[in-house]
Write a protein that holds these residues in place. Structure first.
Motif, PDB file in Angstrom:
ATOM      1  N   PRO A 229      14.905 101.055  61.316  1.00 49.23           N
ATOM      2  CA  PRO A 229      14.012 101.168  62.478  1.00 49.23           C
ATOM      3  C   PRO A 229      13.834 102.609  62.971  1.00 49.23           C
ATOM      4  N   HIS A 230      14.707 103.502  62.494  1.00 53.37           N
ATOM      5  CA  HIS A 230      14.651 104.908  62.943  1.00 53.37           C
ATOM      6  C   HIS A 230      14.242 105.841  61.813  1.00 53.37           C
ATOM      7  N   ARG A 231      13.720 105.226  60.742  1.00 54.53           N
ATOM      8  CA  ARG A 231      13.465 106.001  59.535  1.00 54.53           C
ATOM      9  C   ARG A 231      12.142 106.750  59.644  1.00 54.53           C
ATOM     10  N   GLN A 232      12.137 107.764  60.493  1.00 51.06           N
ATOM     11  CA  GLN A 232      10.954 108.618  60.626  1.00 51.06           C
ATOM     12  C   GLN A 232      11.358 109.953  61.225  1.00 51.06           C
ATOM     13  N   LYS A 233      10.540 110.951  60.890  1.00 53.16           N
ATOM     14  CA  LYS A 233      10.804 112.292  61.409  1.00 53.16           C
ATOM     15  C   LYS A 233      10.808 112.280  62.929  1.00 53.16           C
ATOM     16  N   CYS A 237      19.556 109.322  65.127  1.00 54.72           N
ATOM     17  CA  CYS A 237      20.547 108.452  64.513  1.00 54.72           C
ATOM     18  C   CYS A 237      21.075 107.459  65.544  1.00 54.72           C
ATOM     19  N   PRO A 238      21.031 106.162  65.241  1.00 54.20           N
ATOM     20  CA  PRO A 238      21.505 105.161  66.188  1.00 54.20           C
ATOM     21  C   PRO A 238      23.027 105.193  66.370  1.00 54.20           C
ATOM     22  N   ILE A 256      17.910 110.770  56.253  1.00 53.55           N
ATOM     23  CA  ILE A 256      19.361 110.782  56.456  1.00 53.55           C
ATOM     24  C   ILE A 256      19.716 111.336  57.829  1.00 53.55           C
ATOM     25  N   CYS A 257      20.930 111.016  58.261  1.00 50.91           N
ATOM     26  CA  CYS A 257      21.503 111.687  59.410  1.00 50.91           C
ATOM     27  C   CYS A 257      22.485 112.706  58.852  1.00 50.91           C
ATOM     28  N   THR A 258      22.164 113.971  58.988  1.00 51.50           N
ATOM     29  CA  THR A 258      23.016 114.998  58.361  1.00 51.50           C
ATOM     30  C   THR A 258      24.405 115.046  59.003  1.00 51.50           C
TER      31      THR A 258
END
Length: 265
Positions: A229-233, A237-238, A256-258
Motif C-alpha cells: 500500500p506504500h509502494r510509491q515514491k 515505511c509503515p 525499498i525502505c533503505t
DNA sequence: CCTATAGCCTGACGGC
DNA sequence: TGCCGTCAGGCTATAG
C-alpha cells in the motif's frame, strides 16, 4: 496485476462462475493473445465442451475440458477474467470471450496483449516443457527444498524469487513485499545467506502470498503494515517511517525502505 | 552453459 | 489543452 495471488483468485472465480458449464461459442476479438492454437482450432476443440476443473501453477491457470484437453491462460502484465450476463457488458479489452449455453459469458481481459491463451493435451506436460519450478505455495516446496534451491542459486535474492524456473508465481510486486518483510535488500546476493535468513525468506514468502489470497489479492485490503500500500515514491515505511525509495534492478523498479532493508542482515 | 538486455503491446500519467 | 516521454504487477528471444 497477475502474480500468484491474483491468479489464485481468478481460479476461484472460474470455479465459482463457470465450472460444469457447456461452451456454446468462443469469440476471439484479437488473435494476438493466442499461443500456438489458431482461432479455428480453438473453436473446434472447445465448442460443445464443458469446463471440468480448474488448476493453477505459478502464474498459469489451467482449465480442463471434458474432452481431456486443457486451456492454458497466462495474464501477462495486465490480464484478468470477467464473468457477465450480457455481451454488451463485455469490457473493451476482453480479447477472448467464452459464451456458455446458459447465455452467460467469461471474458479474458488483456489490455496490453501480453497475455496468452492456448490449448494443450496435458497440463503437467506443459509445466514440464516450460521448465517451471515448483509452485511457491505447493506443500512440496518445503523449507528444506527452499534452502537447497537458494544454496545452489546465483545472483540476487530478488532475481531468485522472481525466476519462474526455480519457483513459480512470484513477480515484481510480491518479491518486493517478501524482501521488505524479511528485511533484506533486493540486491543482496544469495550466496552466503545463513540458514536463519533463508528460513525467514521462506516464511515470509508463504505468509505474504497466503495473506494476499486471503485479502482477495486486493492491495487496498492488505494490512497497512505491508509495503504494497506504500509502494510509491514519496511514501513512508509503515514500520519505521523512513522514506520509500525506488531503485532499478534489471530494468524493473523495486521499492525499498533503505532503513529497514540493509545489504547485510 | 549462463546472465543481461531489448522487444513485445497499449494506456495512464506527469511535465512542459 | 495537447503533445511527448516514461512507466506499468511478464515473458521470450537474442547477444555477449
Amino acid at each position: 496485476m497477475p502474480e500468484l495471488p491474483d491468479v489464485e483468485i481468478f481460479k476461484r472465480y472460474v470455479a465459482r462462475t463457470s465450472l460444469n458449464k457447456r461452451v456454446e461459442s468462443v469469440t476471439v476479438r484479437n488473435a494476438k493473445i493466442l499461443g500456438k492454437v489458431s482461432t479455428k482450432a480453438l473453436g473446434a476443440t472447445v465448442k460443445g465442451r464443458r469446463f471440468r476443473a480448474v488448476r493453477r501453477h505459478g502464474k498459469y491457470l489451467f482449465i480442463n475440458l471434458d474432452n481431456s484437453k486443457w486451456l492454458t491462460m497466462h495474464f501477462g502484465m495486465s490480464g484478468s477474467l470477467h464473468y457477465f450476463k450480457s455481451v454488451d457488458e463485455a469490457p473493451e479489452f476482453d480479447r477472448l470471450i467464452f459464451t456458455f449455453s446458459d447465455g452467460y459469458h467469461l471474458g479474458y481481459y488483456s489490455v496490453r496483449l501480453l497475455g496468452r491463451v492456448d490449448l494443450v493435451d496435458n497440463a503437467t506436460q506443459f509445466i514440464m516443457s516450460k521448465n517451471l519450478g515448483e509452485d511457491a505455495l505447493d506443500p512440496k516446496l518445503t523449507s528444506k527444498t527452499f534452502e537447497e534451491l537458494l544454496s545452489s542459486a546465483k545472483g540476487t535474492v530478488k532475481s531468485f524469487l522472481m525466476d519462474q524456473t526455480v519457483i513459480g508465481g512470484i513477480g515484481n510486486i510480491y518479491s518486493d513485499e517478501i524482501l521488505f518483510q524479511a528485511r533484506l535488500h533486493p540486491k543482496r546476493k544469495v550466496s552466503g545467506l545463513d540458514r536463519n535468513t533463508m528460513d525467514r525468506i521462506y516464511g515470509k514468502m508463504r505468509g505474504v502470498l497466503m495473506k494476499a489470497i486471503e485479502c482477495g489479492a486486493d492491495s487496498d485490503r492488505l494490512p497497512r503494515s505491508y509495503l504494497i500500500p506504500h509502494r510509491q515514491k514519496g511514501d513512508h515505511c509503515p514500520r519505521c517511517g523512513g522514506p520509500i525509495t525506488q531503485i532499478k534492478i534489471g530494468g524493473r523498479s523495486s521499492y525499498i525502505c533503505t532503513q529497514c532493508q540493509g545489504m547485510h542482515e
